[in-house]
Design an enzyme around this catalytic site. Structure first.
Site, PDB file in Angstrom:
ATOM      1  N   THR A 124      39.138 114.553  80.801  1.00  0.00           N
ATOM      2  CA  THR A 124      38.053 113.938  80.026  1.00  0.00           C
ATOM      3  C   THR A 124      36.731 114.693  80.093  1.00  0.00           C
ATOM      4  O   THR A 124      35.894 114.533  79.216  1.00  0.00           O
ATOM      5  CB  THR A 124      37.809 112.489  80.473  1.00  0.00           C
ATOM      6  OG1 THR A 124      37.381 112.467  81.840  1.00  0.00           O
ATOM      7  CG2 THR A 124      39.067 111.659  80.310  1.00  0.00           C
ATOM      8  N   THR A 164      43.032 114.401  84.465  1.00  0.00           N
ATOM      9  CA  THR A 164      43.215 113.253  85.347  1.00  0.00           C
ATOM     10  C   THR A 164      44.505 112.504  85.063  1.00  0.00           C
ATOM     11  O   THR A 164      45.162 111.992  85.981  1.00  0.00           O
ATOM     12  CB  THR A 164      42.019 112.286  85.205  1.00  0.00           C
ATOM     13  OG1 THR A 164      40.833 112.950  85.636  1.00  0.00           O
ATOM     14  CG2 THR A 164      42.212 111.030  86.027  1.00  0.00           C
TER      15      THR A 164
END
Length: 342
Positions: free
Chosen positions: A106, A27
């Site tokens: 993540t 991300t």
């Protein structure tokens, strides 16, 4: 030097003077596409621009490498773990880098932190993983605070080993899990009981220089109604090990003789059987209950208070280096990088 860090013995740690920034995707570097956010190249230029805009931030000298292909970490595989390991070893041993910052998505960040903790045993440089819940450039987002916070830690000095930096905290790579799916404080150190004694010297056959190979693994949670036929299908699928997520302190359906027989049969064929607790703050101690003792009699080995991520990473490393079943079972009880003792 102001802000210098000290190790557990009270000795000052050396700040990084040549840092490898290894960008794997995630991300933190994603940009919008027609299909939604996706990993994007060009992050080195964005990092340089952000650094120039804030010259007051403490940042060590760094070089940049971008892995190919860039990944959404939901697509992470064992091959990618080995690719990251090779890039880190090359950066340290060939290029003389004294620290590594690995940028990672993540979703599987804790799994990679755990796997690298065991793949890089003995590496004479710290490796810090970070990522973000929002892409870099989002106003009020966590990408730049996480990245430059990790850089500041490395500028002040970090002990060799694998760490995860997130939301202002430096966490041990082998004791961390993702706890939240949206909040900036998504990661936390495990609160599972700490048991065992740290191995004083890294075994030579587990040194970071040792090559690894892929391993066929499975995770099987126990649940009311799990049948012997279901477990047999998992164990007969060609796996080298299974991580059983047991109840409480390591119990399970001990009155199901057929299920116990399936476990014994698999163990006799060389499958490594390892156990963790399903409880977020639990640990496996088979001898507390008779149900646990019966499970252990099948060849199931306790991973004590290891997290799922640490147990899988450790099994991958031990089996991936080619250790036989009995040796893998013995090493599971040894603390190699803080996975059992913190």
């Amino acid at each position: 030097m102001a802000g210098l860090h000290y190790n557990k013995n009270g000795e000052p740690m050396s700040p990084s003077s040549k840092l490898l920034v290894l960008y794997t995707g995630g991300t933190i570097g994603m940009q919008m596409t027609a299909a939604g956010l996706a990993p994007a190249s060009g992050f080195e230029a964005r990092l340089k621009a952000e650094q120039l805009a804030h010259p007051q931030r403490p940042v060590p000298h760094w070089i940049f490498r971008e892995m190919s292909p860039l990944l959404d970490s939901a697509n992470m595989t064992q091959a990618n773990w080995l690719q990251m390991r090779d890039a880190i070893v090359e950066g340290v041993d060939r290029d003389g880098c004294d620290a590594v910052l690995l940028l990672h998505g993540t979703d599987t960040l804790a799994y990679s932190a755990a796997a690298l903790s065991f793949l890089l045993l003995g590496l004479p440089a710290p490796v810090v993983l970070t990522g973000s819940m929002q892409p870099a450039g989002v106003k009020g987002g966590d990408a730049w605070p996480n990245l430059f916070g990790a850089l500041a830690q490395l500028q002040a000095g970090v002990e060799p080993g694998v760490h995860l930096f997130f939301n202002g905290q430096l966490l041990p790579g082998a004791r961390v899990s993702k706890q939240k799916s949206e909040a900036f404080d998504a990661f936390a150190e495990s609160r599972r009981p700490l048991r065992g004694k740290r191995t004083e010297q890294i075994p030579s056959d587990l040194d970071y220089r040792q090559p690894r190979r892929p391993v066929t693994m499975a995770v099987q949670p126990l649940f009311p109604g799990l049948g012997a036929a279901q477990l047999h299908a998992v164990l007969e699928s060609g796996i080298q090990c299974v991580l059983l997520e047991c109840y409480g302190s390591g119990t399970g359906p001990s009155d199901n003789l057929e299920l116990l027989a399936v476990l014994k049969e698999a163990h006799a064929k060389g499958v490594v059987l390892a156990a963790i607790s399903q409880c977020p703050e639990g640990a496996v101690e088979f001898d507390i209950y008779a149900a646990g003792s019966l499970l252990a009699s099948t060849g199931l080995v306790s991973c004590a208070g290891m997290t799922r991520e640490a147990a899988l990473g450790k099994l991958f490393s031990l089996l991936g280096v080619g250790l036989p079943q009995g040796e893998v079972e013995r090493r599971l009880g040894q603390d190699l990088c803080g996975e059992l003792t913190g």
